[in-house]
Design a protein around this motif. Structure first.
Motif, PDB file in Angstrom:
ATOM      1  N   SER A 226      -7.814 -10.784  -5.313  1.00  0.00           N
ATOM      2  CA  SER A 226      -6.814 -10.683  -4.254  1.00  0.00           C
ATOM      3  C   SER A 226      -6.575  -9.214  -3.917  1.00  0.00           C
ATOM      4  O   SER A 226      -6.624  -8.349  -4.799  1.00  0.00           O
ATOM      5  CB  SER A 226      -5.503 -11.342  -4.676  1.00  0.00           C
ATOM      6  OG  SER A 226      -4.978 -10.723  -5.835  1.00  0.00           O
ATOM      7  N   LYS A 227      -6.323  -8.945  -2.650  1.00  0.00           N
ATOM      8  CA  LYS A 227      -6.091  -7.579  -2.195  1.00  0.00           C
ATOM      9  C   LYS A 227      -4.654  -7.437  -1.728  1.00  0.00           C
ATOM     10  O   LYS A 227      -4.150  -8.271  -0.967  1.00  0.00           O
ATOM     11  CB  LYS A 227      -7.049  -7.201  -1.067  1.00  0.00           C
ATOM     12  CG  LYS A 227      -6.980  -5.729  -0.672  1.00  0.00           C
ATOM     13  CD  LYS A 227      -8.101  -5.337   0.277  1.00  0.00           C
ATOM     14  CE  LYS A 227      -8.079  -3.844   0.590  1.00  0.00           C
ATOM     15  NZ  LYS A 227      -9.191  -3.447   1.480  1.00  0.00           N
ATOM     16  N   THR A 228      -4.011  -6.352  -2.165  1.00  0.00           N
ATOM     17  CA  THR A 228      -2.604  -6.113  -1.870  1.00  0.00           C
ATOM     18  C   THR A 228      -2.408  -4.718  -1.281  1.00  0.00           C
ATOM     19  O   THR A 228      -2.988  -3.746  -1.776  1.00  0.00           O
ATOM     20  CB  THR A 228      -1.752  -6.248  -3.147  1.00  0.00           C
ATOM     21  OG1 THR A 228      -1.883  -7.579  -3.664  1.00  0.00           O
ATOM     22  CG2 THR A 228      -0.283  -5.969  -2.854  1.00  0.00           C
ATOM     23  N   TYR A 229      -1.581  -4.646  -0.237  1.00  0.00           N
ATOM     24  CA  TYR A 229      -1.201  -3.378   0.376  1.00  0.00           C
ATOM     25  C   TYR A 229       0.276  -3.122   0.087  1.00  0.00           C
ATOM     26  O   TYR A 229       1.059  -4.061  -0.053  1.00  0.00           O
ATOM     27  CB  TYR A 229      -1.410  -3.428   1.893  1.00  0.00           C
ATOM     28  CG  TYR A 229      -2.781  -3.887   2.318  1.00  0.00           C
ATOM     29  CD1 TYR A 229      -3.778  -2.973   2.606  1.00  0.00           C
ATOM     30  CD2 TYR A 229      -3.065  -5.250   2.431  1.00  0.00           C
ATOM     31  CE1 TYR A 229      -5.044  -3.390   3.003  1.00  0.00           C
ATOM     32  CE2 TYR A 229      -4.326  -5.682   2.824  1.00  0.00           C
ATOM     33  CZ  TYR A 229      -5.308  -4.754   3.104  1.00  0.00           C
ATOM     34  OH  TYR A 229      -6.563  -5.177   3.483  1.00  0.00           O
ATOM     35  N   ARG A 230       0.661  -1.863   0.015  1.00  0.00           N
ATOM     36  CA  ARG A 230       2.071  -1.511  -0.145  1.00  0.00           C
ATOM     37  C   ARG A 230       2.564  -0.792   1.099  1.00  0.00           C
ATOM     38  O   ARG A 230       1.842   0.016   1.689  1.00  0.00           O
ATOM     39  CB  ARG A 230       2.279  -0.622  -1.371  1.00  0.00           C
ATOM     40  CG  ARG A 230       2.012  -1.305  -2.702  1.00  0.00           C
ATOM     41  CD  ARG A 230       2.534  -0.456  -3.864  1.00  0.00           C
ATOM     42  NE  ARG A 230       2.027   0.908  -3.802  1.00  0.00           N
ATOM     43  CZ  ARG A 230       2.604   1.953  -4.389  1.00  0.00           C
ATOM     44  NH1 ARG A 230       3.729   1.789  -5.059  1.00  0.00           N
ATOM     45  NH2 ARG A 230       2.075   3.166  -4.306  1.00  0.00           N
TER      46      ARG A 230
END
Length: 285
Positions: A226-230
């Motif tokens: 899974s890819k997460t951005y902040r």
């Protein structure tokens, strides 16, 4: 989180609770822990309003005197979309304070939760309104009278329920993000401190710029990533009760999140009453 594996289902009500208080602990991580008994065996569990499902650790499960496998299983999906196929077991005599269920369906995992014995989902409270009091460090099992008093003393937020085949239960409410979008968020006491997660598609819709991004392999299926951005968010407020709001916080935006968003609940107020039969949250700041 591994909590998406956890299952508690088909609970048979033996008796409804009378008004009572059960001690809780609030960890530095923001998680709420509470003690309960299964078939006379006491354990210390995370109270997780966003788990949907409940599980025990293998170590705790093996202590339970009476249990039997259930013929059917359950297929669930983690918030990231990862599929989970779960085995079920029947156990008996589930007790949390004055709340008593005669028969439960559960699962277990061979994992170490740092001395905790598993995670309890909202299925345990399907017919029992309760209050989390962060000041007094207790969970209150409400009666009709005490619930009526709670409604008069706090802000009322409508809840939407997600119920899956009688085996899983999650709660949602509508919140305004940056006074721009109205999103339906999962209320998740098990998310951890200061956790606000949104589907990554809302980055563009909110006109936000990502600070950075990370990729994470699943602990269960390492081929699932899974890819997460902040990004920084200016404001989040309850749609029906805009005074319940948080400002200037950092949020995570996750590719493929199966909900609009997920957030921890501790910030909402000093007392949070969860009334599943009445489909509402009552918050006292």
């Amino acid at each position: 989180m591994l909590k998406r594996l956890f299952i508690l289902a088909n609970l048979t009500i033996c008796s409804l609770a009378v008004f009572s208080q059960v001690p809780i602990q609030v960890m530095e991580s923001g998680h709420i822990t509470i003690k309960a008994k299964v078939d006379g065996v006491e354990g210390n569990f995370i109270l997780d309003t966003g788990a949907g499902l409940t599980v025990f650790t293998k170590k705790f499960f093996e202590k339970i005197p009476h249990k039997s496998p259930v013929d059917g299983g359950f297929t669930a999906h983690r918030a990231t979309g990862e599929r989970l196929d779960i085995d079920l077991y029947k156990v008996y005599d589930f007790q949390l304070g004055a709340l008593h269920k005669s028969e439960d369906e559960v699962s277990f995992l061979d994992i170490n939760l740092g001395g905790l014995d598993g995670i309890l989902s909202l299925k345990l409270f399907e017919q029992q309104p309760f209050t989390i009091d962060f000041t007094k460090k207790e969970l209150v099992l409400e009666t009709e009278r005490s619930l009526s008093n709670a409604r008069m003393s706090g802000e009322r937020i409508p809840l939407q329920l997600e119920q899956s085949r009688g085996k899983a239960l999650d709660i949602f409410a509508y919140f305004r993000v940056n006074d721009s979008l109205t999103l339906q968020l999962c209320l998740d006491s098990g998310a951890g401190k200061d956790v606000y997660r949104f589907n990554s598609k809302y980055l563009q819709k909110l006109g936000l710029k990502a600070i950075d991004s990370t990729e994470r392999k699943s602990e269960i299926n390492t081929s699932f990533v899974s890819k997460t951005y902040r990004a920084n968010v200016a404001k989040l407020a309850a749609e029906r009760s805009p005074s319940i709001a948080v400002t200037a916080f950092r949020a995570q935006f996750v590719d493929g999140l199966i909900y609009d968003g997920i957030m921890w609940i501790n910030w909402l107020g000093s007392r949070i009453t969860v009334d599943i039969p009445g489909k509402e949250l009552v918050v006292v700041k």
